[in-house]
Design a protein around this motif. Structure first.
Motif, mmCIF file in Angstrom:
data_model
loop_
_atom_site.group_PDB
_atom_site.id
_atom_site.type_symbol
_atom_site.label_atom_id
_atom_site.label_comp_id
_atom_site.label_asym_id
_atom_site.label_seq_id
_atom_site.Cartn_x
_atom_site.Cartn_y
_atom_site.Cartn_z
ATOM 1 N N ASN A 105 0.854 -1.187 0.000
ATOM 2 C CA ASN A 105 0.000 0.000 0.000
ATOM 3 C C ASN A 105 0.895 1.244 0.000
ATOM 4 O O ASN A 105 1.745 1.424 0.883
ATOM 5 N N LEU A 106 0.688 2.124 -0.973
ATOM 6 C CA LEU A 106 1.485 3.346 -1.072
ATOM 7 C C LEU A 106 0.782 4.561 -0.461
ATOM 8 O O LEU A 106 1.311 5.672 -0.525
ATOM 9 N N LYS A 107 -0.377 4.366 0.113
ATOM 10 C CA LYS A 107 -1.103 5.467 0.737
ATOM 11 C C LYS A 107 -0.460 5.834 2.085
ATOM 12 O O LYS A 107 0.306 5.057 2.660
ATOM 13 N N VAL A 108 -0.827 7.025 2.568
ATOM 14 C CA VAL A 108 -0.383 7.434 3.908
ATOM 15 C C VAL A 108 -1.182 6.631 4.931
ATOM 16 O O VAL A 108 -2.419 6.636 4.922
ATOM 17 N N GLN A 109 -0.484 5.943 5.787
ATOM 18 C CA GLN A 109 -1.124 5.087 6.789
ATOM 19 C C GLN A 109 -0.902 5.684 8.183
ATOM 20 O O GLN A 109 0.041 6.439 8.404
ATOM 21 N N GLN A 110 -1.769 5.293 9.101
ATOM 22 C CA GLN A 110 -1.644 5.777 10.483
ATOM 23 C C GLN A 110 -1.664 4.593 11.436
ATOM 24 O O GLN A 110 -2.509 3.702 11.327
ATOM 25 N N LEU A 111 -0.749 4.636 12.376
ATOM 26 C CA LEU A 111 -0.658 3.601 13.400
ATOM 27 C C LEU A 111 -0.767 4.269 14.767
ATOM 28 O O LEU A 111 0.014 5.175 15.085
ATOM 29 N N ASP A 112 -1.729 3.848 15.576
ATOM 30 C CA ASP A 112 -1.915 4.381 16.929
ATOM 31 C C ASP A 112 -1.263 3.437 17.933
ATOM 32 O O ASP A 112 -1.560 2.225 17.955
ATOM 33 N N VAL A 113 -0.380 3.997 18.748
ATOM 34 C CA VAL A 113 0.367 3.201 19.730
ATOM 35 C C VAL A 113 0.064 3.740 21.122
ATOM 36 O O VAL A 113 0.218 4.938 21.384
ATOM 37 N N ILE A 134 0.168 7.690 20.904
ATOM 38 C CA ILE A 134 1.008 8.276 19.866
ATOM 39 C C ILE A 134 0.473 7.832 18.510
ATOM 40 O O ILE A 134 0.369 6.621 18.239
ATOM 41 N N SER A 135 0.119 8.795 17.677
ATOM 42 C CA SER A 135 -0.351 8.500 16.320
ATOM 43 C C SER A 135 0.793 8.774 15.339
ATOM 44 O O SER A 135 1.275 9.907 15.252
ATOM 45 N N VAL A 136 1.205 7.717 14.615
ATOM 46 C CA VAL A 136 2.312 7.813 13.658
ATOM 47 C C VAL A 136 1.739 7.713 12.244
ATOM 48 O O VAL A 136 1.076 6.725 11.893
ATOM 49 N N GLN A 137 1.977 8.722 11.440
ATOM 50 C CA GLN A 137 1.556 8.724 10.038
ATOM 51 C C GLN A 137 2.791 8.449 9.176
ATOM 52 O O GLN A 137 3.769 9.201 9.221
ATOM 53 N N PHE A 138 2.720 7.360 8.377
ATOM 54 C CA PHE A 138 3.892 6.944 7.601
ATOM 55 C C PHE A 138 3.457 6.536 6.199
ATOM 56 O O PHE A 138 2.270 6.308 5.925
ATOM 57 N N LEU A 144 12.198 7.733 14.596
ATOM 58 C CA LEU A 144 11.597 6.839 13.603
ATOM 59 C C LEU A 144 12.141 7.117 12.197
ATOM 60 O O LEU A 144 12.354 6.178 11.403
ATOM 61 N N ASN A 145 12.348 8.376 11.863
ATOM 62 C CA ASN A 145 12.886 8.701 10.542
ATOM 63 C C ASN A 145 14.258 8.071 10.338
ATOM 64 O O ASN A 145 14.571 7.525 9.280
ATOM 65 N N GLU A 146 15.097 8.170 11.369
ATOM 66 C CA GLU A 146 16.443 7.613 11.253
ATOM 67 C C GLU A 146 16.412 6.091 11.101
ATOM 68 O O GLU A 146 17.230 5.510 10.381
ATOM 69 N N TYR A 182 14.489 1.112 5.759
ATOM 70 C CA TYR A 182 13.574 0.082 5.277
ATOM 71 C C TYR A 182 12.603 0.608 4.218
ATOM 72 O O TYR A 182 11.648 -0.079 3.862
ATOM 73 N N GLY A 183 12.812 1.838 3.752
ATOM 74 C CA GLY A 183 11.975 2.374 2.688
ATOM 75 C C GLY A 183 10.708 3.040 3.162
ATOM 76 O O GLY A 183 9.776 3.211 2.370
ATOM 77 N N TYR A 184 10.660 3.442 4.432
ATOM 78 C CA TYR A 184 9.458 4.092 4.976
ATOM 79 C C TYR A 184 9.774 5.547 5.320
ATOM 80 O O TYR A 184 10.854 5.846 5.841
ATOM 81 N N ASP A 185 8.825 6.416 5.042
ATOM 82 C CA ASP A 185 8.958 7.836 5.370
ATOM 83 C C ASP A 185 7.955 8.174 6.465
ATOM 84 O O ASP A 185 6.744 7.954 6.296
ATOM 85 N N ILE A 186 8.458 8.677 7.603
ATOM 86 C CA ILE A 186 7.582 9.082 8.705
ATOM 87 C C ILE A 186 7.123 10.508 8.433
ATOM 88 O O ILE A 186 7.919 11.455 8.511
ATOM 89 N N ILE A 187 5.866 10.683 8.136
ATOM 90 C CA ILE A 187 5.339 11.999 7.754
ATOM 91 C C ILE A 187 5.103 12.870 8.983
ATOM 92 O O ILE A 187 5.512 14.027 9.033
ATOM 93 N N LYS A 188 4.445 12.327 9.985
ATOM 94 C CA LYS A 188 4.146 13.130 11.181
ATOM 95 C C LYS A 188 3.843 12.208 12.338
ATOM 96 O O LYS A 188 3.312 11.105 12.153
ATOM 97 N N THR A 189 4.200 12.658 13.535
ATOM 98 C CA THR A 189 3.836 11.951 14.767
ATOM 99 C C THR A 189 3.095 12.920 15.670
ATOM 100 O O THR A 189 3.486 14.083 15.802
ATOM 101 N N LEU A 190 2.055 12.427 16.295
ATOM 102 C CA LEU A 190 1.208 13.270 17.151
ATOM 103 C C LEU A 190 0.963 12.578 18.480
ATOM 104 O O LEU A 190 0.715 11.360 18.525
ATOM 105 N N VAL A 191 1.017 13.355 19.568
ATOM 106 C CA VAL A 191 0.597 12.860 20.877
ATOM 107 C C VAL A 191 -0.867 13.256 21.018
ATOM 108 O O VAL A 191 -1.198 14.392 21.346
#
Length: 339
Positions: free
Chosen positions: A62-70, A86-90, A146-148, A153-162
């Motif tokens: 999937n090449l869409k922007v995805q969100q993972l809630d941790v 923590i919401s991670v958009q990648f 996360l960016n580092e 692995y080919g993933y771009d972390i777009i934004k992280t939110l608390v």
């Protein structure tokens, strides 16, 4: 007959094999094509062909922007347990699809691990109030880490939110009580200030009222005294002395008072027997009182003057005695020096 059946079967199998070589890829999706288990190519959105039986679709990304809630539970510097969401958009980098598919088995687990590591390293350095105030700092630290890690692995972390900070229930109740107490304190201060303003305003109004009332009474008495003085002068001009004029004025005021009382129809006042002689007696008593008071005052003045004179005389004698003693002491001291 048998030949016809085999021909038909051949065409059917050939059609199925040919049809299996056609596939489509949805928009914002990439398909990984392998041949005999080896990477062959990446197919993006659209209609594509592959060699039947030899080529296989190994997976889709999937090449869409995805969100993972941790959800992370950790402890603050002031020993308060708190849960952070923590919401991670990648997103998978379009040019790094190969790395994203072959280098990382489960991206969600990898991102979750890094989020736990960063949050549990940053939050214990802060107090609970600082966690609320500096949540953006936590989000920036998570994104940087996360960016580092995920870029490899080919993933771009777009934004992280608390997105949520949830302390223990008892801690929240205590914080609410503190907030309520602070607000009650401020409200009490404002109420006290308002009450003080009302009291000051009321006191000023009463003081002004008393001042005006006193001024009115003074003006009234001044006018009464001026009227009495003028009345006495008029009566003196027609041959009536001051005592007789005063008696006449008292009698006149006496009857004026009785007349004003008689005009009140709803009054509960009870009048005792009286006569004009009563007014005259009252005036005589007043004059006698004033005379006696003046005599007593003169006697007290004389006594005070006599006491003051005796006191000054005693002080003068004491002063002279001290001067004589000092003079004798000096003479005796001079005789001792001569000897």
């Amino acid at each position: 007959m048998i030949t016809t059946i085999f021909t038909a079967l051949f065409f059917v199998v050939g059609f199925i094999i040919l049809f299996s070589g056609i596939f489509t890829v949805k928009q914002q999706t990439a398909a990984i094509i392998e041949r005999f288990g080896k990477f062959q190519r990446i197919s993006t959105s659209g209609l594509h062909f592959k060699i039947p039986v030899f080529d296989q679709i190994s997976g889709r990304i999937n090449l869409k922007v995805q969100q993972l809630d941790v959800m992370v539970e950790t402890k603050t510097k002031d020993d308060v347990f708190v849960k952070l969401k923590i919401s991670v958009q990648f997103q998978v980098i379009a040019t790094r699809i190969y790395d994203a598919f072959y280098k990382l088995e489960n991206s969600h687990d990898q991102i979750t691990s890094y989020v736990f590591d960063v949050v549990r390293a940053e939050v214990p350095k802060m107090k609970l109030d600082d966690v609320f105030e500096r949540k953006d700092d936590i989000a920036i630290a998570v994104k940087r880490e996360l960016n580092e890690a995920m870029e490899e692995y080919g993933y771009d972390i777009i934004k992280t939110l608390v997105t949520d900070i949830d302390p223990d229930v008892q801690v929240k109740a205590a914080m609410n009580r503190i907030n309520a107490s602070e607000r009650e304190k401020v409200a009490a201060e404002y109420e006290a200030e308002a009450e003080r303003i009302k009291i000051v305003a009321k006191a000023r109004a009463e003081a002004e009222s008393k001042r005006l009332q006193g001024q009115g009474i003074a003006d009234q008495r001044r006018e009464i005294a001026r009227g009495l003085e003028e009345s006495v002068d008029v009566l003196n001009n027609v041959g009536i002395n001051s005592q007789e004029a005063s008696a006449l004025i008292v009698v006149t005021q006496h009857y004026d008072t009785l007349q004003s009382l008689g005009e009140e129809t709803q009054s509960n006042l009870i009048l005792l027997p009286n006569s004009p002689q009563t007014g005259s007696d009252m005036l005589n008593n007043m004059i006698a009182s004033f005379t006696a008071s003046n005599q007593i005052g003169e006697v007290m003045k004389k006594e005070n003057a006599l006491k003051e004179k005796k006191k000054r005389q005693q002080e003068e004698n004491q002063r002279r005695l001290e001067e004589e003693n000092n003079k004798r002491s000096q003479e005796d001291f001079g005789d001792d020096l001569t000897d």
